[in-house]
Design an enzyme around this catalytic site. Structure first.
Site, mmCIF file in Angstrom:
data_model
loop_
_atom_site.group_PDB
_atom_site.id
_atom_site.type_symbol
_atom_site.label_atom_id
_atom_site.label_comp_id
_atom_site.label_asym_id
_atom_site.label_seq_id
_atom_site.Cartn_x
_atom_site.Cartn_y
_atom_site.Cartn_z
ATOM 1 N N VAL A 155 0.819 -1.209 0.000
ATOM 2 C CA VAL A 155 0.000 0.000 0.000
ATOM 3 C C VAL A 155 0.854 1.260 0.000
ATOM 4 O O VAL A 155 0.410 2.314 -0.476
ATOM 5 C CB VAL A 155 -0.978 0.020 1.193
ATOM 6 N N ASP A 156 2.077 1.185 0.512
ATOM 7 C CA ASP A 156 2.941 2.364 0.562
ATOM 8 C C ASP A 156 3.324 2.803 -0.852
ATOM 9 O O ASP A 156 3.148 3.962 -1.241
ATOM 10 C CB ASP A 156 4.190 2.040 1.383
#
Length: 670
Positions: free
Chosen positions: A398-399
């Site tokens: 997700v980063d």
């Protein structure tokens, strides 16, 4: 006397004012020089990828892998790796985990073993120093679990010195206290092939028959299990150690067919995720374990699976002519996405064109049709993320996804108006996936949702304390930044994903105003991420969480005007920020955080900008030998060679833009 003192103060003030004016005059040339340097690094297809350097364990393990497999070594390459390993030896005689760090027993044992394997004589001065340091710190007995397993594969220690992880755990149901879906992606990919190796217990071919018995204080044949690690709870550890003893007794009595089934299942898991020439999990430890697993299962080196897996490891090598080393993985998506943010901030036509080329390169790398391991917890969520590496479809994070989506969204708003937004669909899918990956309490882990089975970090095998991927402040802040950038005012809607994320993040603020940084060293990184998210969420500079964080950043500024923080800040016996010499990337993070907090026209920001301008090299870049990123706290640190390129450029350009615009407010999530 009073008049003289007043005159001295006035003169000093005038000198400082003159320096400030001079530095401001140098700001634009500094931005131009940095921009020219990074544009020269762009690949023909539009992306950037920089070296990613860890500690000496990775190149040392590369050397040992070659000899484990019995390959004919590339003597020229080994000579270069030897040069690299010798240069990284610390003043204490051993090898550290990060630049200038303390002695580390496992890194030192592996570096010494690799140098001896390369051919360095044990009586050479650097070898004698290394051996003495290892023995002075308790000998190779102090090695961690992964090092003990490597030593067991080479026959240097008995398997009884390695914690039991029976391959039969691959057959456990998902509701069991231990299941592969309950650990992080890196644990899953590293551990599963190790289960096969631990069950079959092959012996390294080691044609030169090199060993390291001289690194032990006592005969290694009698080596017992390692003691409880400092992070492990006494009661939990005692329980798991008792269970381990029971498993040692039961393992030989289990039916042979059960073991065969478990071996088949573990091997099938690995083979389904081999990932071609990008490797299992696209990370070095998993890739090496996969190659060794295929070897013990009898696959020939020239079999398609084996040869592709082996080539994947060689793709990680960096050869600088005089010396060489092996990277832990490749970082093209991360480097390209962050570079695009810096270029969008810079804003010149050349910079914007380069950023669009970079984003166009990223666009087809979005994973849209393959649910990865994350889907075990989120089966109803559609894929939509980006991985860190060139290809790693099972393990997007997700980063990276939030950083890419924010850059695409920002770039789209710079397009001339009747052009359609060519990134809109990609950004929408990224948002959908990130919202689907949000944890129950509002935060995000990097690769997994709700990967929070904390008791597992107390099993004897988990002496590194990094078995899990729980929600962290830095990653959660990045996701909040994206949600707030895409939908201003999203936090105002009660129980919206953004509102839940904001509440989670505010609850994680430390008493001194900072935030812990899981993936960057450390509180400076975490506080930068959090302040960007709070600004995007609409919190004004005078809001108490923002003001406290800005005061903390100003408080930890170094006397020279920059910021620095060492890996010691992760020590269990250390609380808060750990002073270290100023670095370009950490200075840039602090400046970006302060500017997000509305503190543009402050002495702290002026001095930080001056530090960057004063320390820029003639080629437009900055020196940064330090490890300013984190693989695993206390265990594994990273030096992104791109960090000292795009982060300083980003900070300088933002400072110029905010001062020219007059609003003092950052308009984007990062």
């Amino acid at each position: 006397m009073r008049y003289s003192s007043f005159r001295s103060m006035a003169q000093a003030g005038a000198v400082e004012a003159e320096r400030t004016l001079t530095r401001r005059a140098r700001l634009e040339p500094a931005i131009d020089a940095a921009l020219a340097a990074v544009l020269a690094d762009q690949r023909d297809d539009g992306h950037w990828v920089y070296e990613l350097e860890a500690d000496v364990t990775i190149p040392a393990e590369y050397v040992l892998m070659v000899h484990y497999l019995g390959e004919t070594p590339d003597t020229a390459l080994e000579r270069k790796i030897g040069t690299y390993l010798r240069r990284r030896q610390g003043d204490h005689g051993g090898w550290p985990l990060f630049h200038g760090g303390a002695f580390d027993p496992s890194a030192s044992v592996k570096a010494y073993f690799a140098l001896k394997m390369i051919g360095d004589p044990p009586d050479a001065p650097h070898m004698a120093r290394g051996r003495s340091a290892i023995l002075d710190h308790g000998g190779a007995e102090r090695s961690n679990v992964f090092t003990r397993m490597l030593l067991a594969l080479f026959g240097e220690v008995p398997w009884s010195a390695v914690p039991v992880m029976p391959v039969e755990i691959a057959l456990l149901p998902r509701w069991a206290p231990f299941h592969l879906s309950k650990v992080s992606y890196w644990t899953r990919t590293v551990l599963t092939p190790l289960l096969v190796l631990g069950a079959l217990r092959p012996r390294a071919r080691n044609p030169r028959a090199v060993g390291v018995p001289e690194l032990f204080l006592a005969p290694p044949d009698g080596l017992g299990l390692a003691p409880r690690a400092p992070h492990q709870d006494r009661m939990w550890f005692a329980l798991f150690r008792a269970l381990e003893s029971l498993m040692r007794l039961l393992a030989p009595r289990l039916p042979a067919r059960l073991r065969r089934r478990a071996l088949e299942q573990a091997a099938a898991f690995v083979r389904a995720r081999l990932n071609g020439e990008h490797g299992l999990g696209a990370i070095f430890p998993a890739m090496v374990n996969a190659v060794q697993m295929l070897d013990v299962l009898g696959l020939a080196p020239d079999a398609p699976e084996s040869s592709a897996a082996r080539r994947a490891i060689d793709r990680l090598l960096v050869d600088h002519g005089a010396e060489a080393y092996c990277q832990p993985c490749l970082s093209p998506v991360w480097d390209t996405a962050l570079m695009c943010h810096a270029l969008l901030e810079t804003g010149t036509p050349r910079a914007l064109d380069a950023a669009r080329r970079g984003l166009d390169w990223l666009l087809p790398l979005q994973i849209l049709d393959q649910p990865g391991d994350w889907a075990a917890r989120r089966p109803d969520v559609r894929p939509g993320g980006w991985a860190f590496q060139y290809e790693n479809a099972c393990y997007p994070d997700v980063d990276d996804t939030a950083v890419v989506a924010m850059a695409m969204h920002r770039a789209a708003h710079l397009e001339p108006r009747p052009l359609p937004d060519r990134y809109a669909d990609a950004v929408a899918r990224a948002r959908e996936w990130i919202v689907g990956m949000q944890g129950r309490r509002g935060g995000w882990g990097a690769f997994e949702a709700d990967n929070t089975h904390d008791y597992l970090n107390h099993i004897p095998f988990a002496d590194h304390g990094a078995l899990l991927d729980p929600p962290t402040a830095d990653v959660s802040a990045r996701c909040l930044s994206m949600l707030a950038q895409l939908e201003p005012g999203a936090c105002a809607r009660r129980r919206s994903p953004a509102a839940r994320a904001l509440g989670w993040l505010l609850r994680r603020q430390e008493a001194n105003g900072s935030w812990y940084g899981r993936w960057g060293v450390n509180y400076v990184y975490g506080t930068w991420c959090a302040l960007c998210a709070l600004a995007a969420a609409g919190l004004p500079p005078e809001a108490p969480p923002v003001a406290r964080a800005a005061r903390w950043l100003a408080y930890v500024q170094n006397p020279d005007g920059g910021w620095g923080e060492g890996g010691d800040s992760y020590r269990l016996d250390h609380t808060g920020h750990a002073w270290a010499p100023s670095t370009a990337s950490q200075t840039a993070w602090a400046l970006l955080g302060l500017m997000a907090a509305g503190a543009v026209e402050t002495r702290a920001v002026t001095r930080g900008i001056a530090w960057l301008v004063d320390h820029q090299r003639a080629d437009g870049l900055w020196d940064e030998p330090q490890h300013t990123a984190t693989g695993f706290p206390r265990v594994f640190y990273l030096r992104y060679h791109g960090y000292a390129r795009y982060f300083p450029l980003w900070a300088l350009a933002r400072y110029r833009n905010l001062r020219a615009g007059g609003s003092g407010r950052v308009a984007f999530g990062m």
